[in-house]
Scaffold this motif. Structure first.
Motif, PDB file in Angstrom:
ATOM      1  N   GLU A  94       0.806  -1.228   0.000  1.00 38.01           N
ATOM      2  CA  GLU A  94       0.000   0.000   0.000  1.00 38.01           C
ATOM      3  C   GLU A  94       0.829   1.263   0.000  1.00 38.01           C
ATOM      4  OE1 GLU A  94      -3.194  -0.094   2.748  1.00 38.01           O
ATOM      5  OE2 GLU A  94      -4.122  -1.717   1.606  1.00 38.01           O
ATOM      6  N   ILE A  95       2.158   1.137  -0.007  1.00 37.96           N
ATOM      7  CA  ILE A  95       2.972   2.351  -0.009  1.00 37.96           C
ATOM      8  C   ILE A  95       3.671   2.490  -1.351  1.00 37.96           C
ATOM      9  CG2 ILE A  95       4.929   3.539   1.045  1.00 37.96           C
ATOM     10  CD1 ILE A  95       2.648   3.337   2.982  1.00 37.96           C
ATOM     11  N   LEU A  96       3.432   3.621  -2.005  1.00 39.96           N
ATOM     12  CA  LEU A  96       4.107   3.892  -3.280  1.00 39.96           C
ATOM     13  C   LEU A  96       5.315   4.784  -3.011  1.00 39.96           C
ATOM     14  CD1 LEU A  96       1.352   4.721  -5.920  1.00 39.96           C
ATOM     15  CD2 LEU A  96       2.989   2.838  -5.963  1.00 39.96           C
ATOM     16  N   GLN A  97       6.486   4.304  -3.394  1.00 36.49           N
ATOM     17  CA  GLN A  97       7.710   5.087  -3.253  1.00 36.49           C
ATOM     18  C   GLN A  97       7.737   6.171  -4.351  1.00 36.49           C
ATOM     19  OE1 GLN A  97      10.201   4.781  -0.984  1.00 36.49           O
ATOM     20  NE2 GLN A  97       9.386   2.976   0.086  1.00 36.49           N
ATOM     21  N   ASP A 109      16.751 -13.584   8.771  1.00 34.86           N
ATOM     22  CA  ASP A 109      16.846 -13.682  10.229  1.00 34.86           C
ATOM     23  C   ASP A 109      15.795 -12.811  10.922  1.00 34.86           C
ATOM     24  OD1 ASP A 109      17.907 -11.286   9.607  1.00 34.86           O
ATOM     25  OD2 ASP A 109      19.876 -11.616  10.523  1.00 34.86           O
ATOM     26  N   GLN A 110      14.932 -12.140  10.144  1.00 42.11           N
ATOM     27  CA  GLN A 110      13.850 -11.371  10.761  1.00 42.11           C
ATOM     28  C   GLN A 110      12.569 -11.576   9.962  1.00 42.11           C
ATOM     29  OE1 GLN A 110      14.750  -7.268  11.372  1.00 42.11           O
ATOM     30  NE2 GLN A 110      16.185  -7.742  13.007  1.00 42.11           N
ATOM     31  N   ASP A 111      11.444 -11.554  10.635  1.00 36.84           N
ATOM     32  CA  ASP A 111      10.155 -11.621   9.960  1.00 36.84           C
ATOM     33  C   ASP A 111       9.463 -10.276  10.091  1.00 36.84           C
ATOM     34  OD1 ASP A 111      10.160 -14.248   9.094  1.00 36.84           O
ATOM     35  OD2 ASP A 111       9.547 -14.972  11.066  1.00 36.84           O
ATOM     36  N   VAL A 112       8.635  -9.948   9.114  1.00 35.81           N
ATOM     37  CA  VAL A 112       7.826  -8.726   9.210  1.00 35.81           C
ATOM     38  C   VAL A 112       6.371  -9.142   9.401  1.00 35.81           C
ATOM     39  CG1 VAL A 112       7.006  -6.688   7.977  1.00 35.81           C
ATOM     40  CG2 VAL A 112       9.390  -7.390   7.768  1.00 35.81           C
ATOM     41  N   LEU A 113       5.762  -8.598  10.437  1.00 37.33           N
ATOM     42  CA  LEU A 113       4.340  -8.862  10.673  1.00 37.33           C
ATOM     43  C   LEU A 113       3.566  -7.691  10.080  1.00 37.33           C
ATOM     44  CD1 LEU A 113       2.282 -10.677  12.132  1.00 37.33           C
ATOM     45  CD2 LEU A 113       2.593  -9.242  14.140  1.00 37.33           C
ATOM     46  N   TRP A 114       2.591  -7.992   9.240  1.00 43.23           N
ATOM     47  CA  TRP A 114       1.899  -6.939   8.481  1.00 43.23           C
ATOM     48  C   TRP A 114       0.410  -7.030   8.748  1.00 43.23           C
ATOM     49  CZ3 TRP A 114      -1.396  -6.772   4.114  1.00 43.23           C
ATOM     50  CH2 TRP A 114      -1.368  -5.591   3.370  1.00 43.23           C
ATOM     51  N   PHE A 115      -0.175  -5.943   9.215  1.00 43.79           N
ATOM     52  CA  PHE A 115      -1.615  -5.996   9.501  1.00 43.79           C
ATOM     53  C   PHE A 115      -2.203  -4.591   9.418  1.00 43.79           C
ATOM     54  CE2 PHE A 115       0.778  -5.526  13.383  1.00 43.79           C
ATOM     55  CZ  PHE A 115       0.143  -4.488  14.041  1.00 43.79           C
TER      56      PHE A 115
END
Ligand SMILES: Cc1cc2nc3c(=O)[nH]c(=O)nc-3n(C[C@H](O)[C@H](O)[C@H](O)COP(=O)(O)OP(=O)(O)OC[C@H]3O[C@@H](n4cnc5c(N)ncnc54)[C@H](O)[C@@H]3O)c2cc1C
Length: 196
Positions: free
Chosen positions: A46-49, A183-189
């Protein structure tokens, strides 16, 4: 015998639709195949650079996307515990793309598709998924897609824009060289604001 179309693009996500529009604007005939029938897709960034905004502006769809509803964001921070990993102030960039744009992906897809539909050489096959590639010697000459029935589409070029687990890529035997070990996860909500 002539082909059904010049380019067969598999996948109407942001990449497939933007490429299709660019090809149509340059005069090519394009058949676009999409397995979904609506616009609520699996990945909904949802984010446009700023760079993405510039491309969409050059394709003439950014203003229409904004009009459907978008939110301007000036800064982006990434914080891990008490450490700030990223702190970006987009206002330092040259106008007009000196900000992020939060916009539902559906708005983007709807406008790109509407712009594609303005071109005569465009055919859209939603509700169809690629099941085979057509081949003549060492050259791919089209794709077989399955929807309500089965259809073979002959084309000069077949483009796999069907996402990171691309079926087209797998059918063509192309190794993406992916390594899914992070080594990292992103939680998206999403959080809905109370009272809205
Ligand atoms: C949780 C999450 C959040 C994200 N947030 C952002 C963000 O904020 N900003 C940003 O820029 N990016 C974000 N991204 C990344 C962004 O979603 C992807 O980079 C972008 O969607 C890739 O576009 P694409 O067109 O290459 O692939 P996709 O969006 O995956 O589109 C592929 C299309 O192909 C179709 N398809 C798949 N298989 C077949 C088949 N066999 N036959 C026919 N059609 C098929 C699918 O239905 C889909 O429409 C996010 C991703 C995730 C997972």
């Amino acid at each position: 015998m002539g082909e059904d179309t010049e380019v067969c693009v598999i996948g109407a996500g942001p990449a497939g639709l933007a490429l299709t529009l660019m090809l149509l604007r340059s005069g090519a005939r394009v058949t676009l195949v999409e397995r979904a029938t609506g616009f609520d897709r699996e990945f909904r960034g949802e984010i446009l650079q700023p760079g993405g905004q510039a491309v969409l502006a050059s394709l003439g769809v950014l203003d229409a996307v904004r009009t459907r509803g978008a939110c301007r964001l000036d800064r982006f921070q990434l914080v891990d515990g008490d450490r700030t990993l990223l702190d970006i102030d987009y206002r330092r960039l040259p106008e007009p793309h000196d900000h992020l744009l939060a916009v539902p992906q559906r708005h983007l897809l709807v406008e790109l598709l509407a712009a594609c539909r303005e071109h005569e050489g465009f055919e859209y096959l939603d509700g169809h998924r690629v099941s085979e590639l057509l081949r003549d010697g060492d050259r791919y000459t089209g794709a077989v897609v399955t929807g309500q029935g089965k259809r073979a589409i002959t084309a000069k070029v077949v483009v796999g824009a069907d996402g990171r687990y691309s079926k087209t890529r797998a059918l063509a035997g192309i190794d993406a060289g992916r390594h899914d070990a992070f080594d990292q996860d992103v939680l998206w909500f999403k959080l809905f604001a109370p009272g809205r």
